[in-house]
Design a protein around this motif. Sequence first.
Motif, PDB file in Angstrom:
ATOM      1  N   HIS A  39     -15.452 -17.418 -14.829  1.00 55.18           N
ATOM      2  CA  HIS A  39     -15.028 -18.479 -13.907  1.00 55.18           C
ATOM      3  C   HIS A  39     -14.175 -17.917 -12.774  1.00 55.18           C
ATOM      4  O   HIS A  39     -14.309 -18.354 -11.629  1.00 55.18           O
ATOM      5  CB  HIS A  39     -14.264 -19.570 -14.656  1.00 55.18           C
ATOM      6  N   LEU A 134     -15.409 -24.247  -7.833  1.00 51.98           N
ATOM      7  CA  LEU A 134     -14.293 -23.337  -8.106  1.00 51.98           C
ATOM      8  C   LEU A 134     -14.052 -22.379  -6.938  1.00 51.98           C
ATOM      9  O   LEU A 134     -12.926 -21.928  -6.729  1.00 51.98           O
ATOM     10  CB  LEU A 134     -14.549 -22.550  -9.397  1.00 51.98           C
ATOM     11  N   THR A 146      -9.205 -23.475 -14.584  1.00 51.55           N
ATOM     12  CA  THR A 146     -10.147 -22.974 -15.582  1.00 51.55           C
ATOM     13  C   THR A 146      -9.523 -22.986 -16.975  1.00 51.55           C
ATOM     14  O   THR A 146     -10.139 -23.458 -17.937  1.00 51.55           O
ATOM     15  CB  THR A 146     -10.598 -21.540 -15.226  1.00 51.55           C
TER      16      THR A 146
END
Length: 190
Positions: A39, A134, A146
């Motif tokens: 992420h 993101l 995250t």
Amino acid sequence: MESLSDISLVTQVAVLHNQKAFDQLVRKYQSPVRRFLLHLTLGNEALSDDLAQETFLKAYTHIAQFKAISSFRTWLFRIAYNVFYDYKRTEKGIVKSEKFATATEFPAEKTRAEANSSLYTLHSSLQMDVNAALAILKEEERACVTLQLIDGYAIDDIASMTGMPENTVKSHLRRGKEKLTTYLKQNGYG
């Protein structure tokens, strides 16, 4: 009870240099650490794998420094966050030191639009949408969001993992969630 087994494994590694005990820790935490780094790197699987490998290497070489003040998981995620942060700092230093660098020479310096359009092939369009969302966040916001929204960690754990004060974590979460909400509404999610 889970942290007790972690402490037992850490002790076996630190005192007896038991590699099988460390292998158990790697198997237990490899997926969560890799997912966290995936992420942070906006879906860059190869980079995430490299950073995860470096995280576990650092954990192994510094395991004697683990003091059990926090959980092993928290300590390990702190290492992962620091490995990512060091990578980003080094990457920025390399780009700044080159006078005539172009976006094609340094793919990490592409514009957000280019980065969003060239995200690595992922298994679902939803994952691509998550990574695109993101990508609009600052790195610190992305880490906090995250860890809380995707991995389910509490604010105090996030503070320990990132080394940020709890109020700073809360601020990053608030700003990150606001940005995500706006982005998702603008892109048909809401």
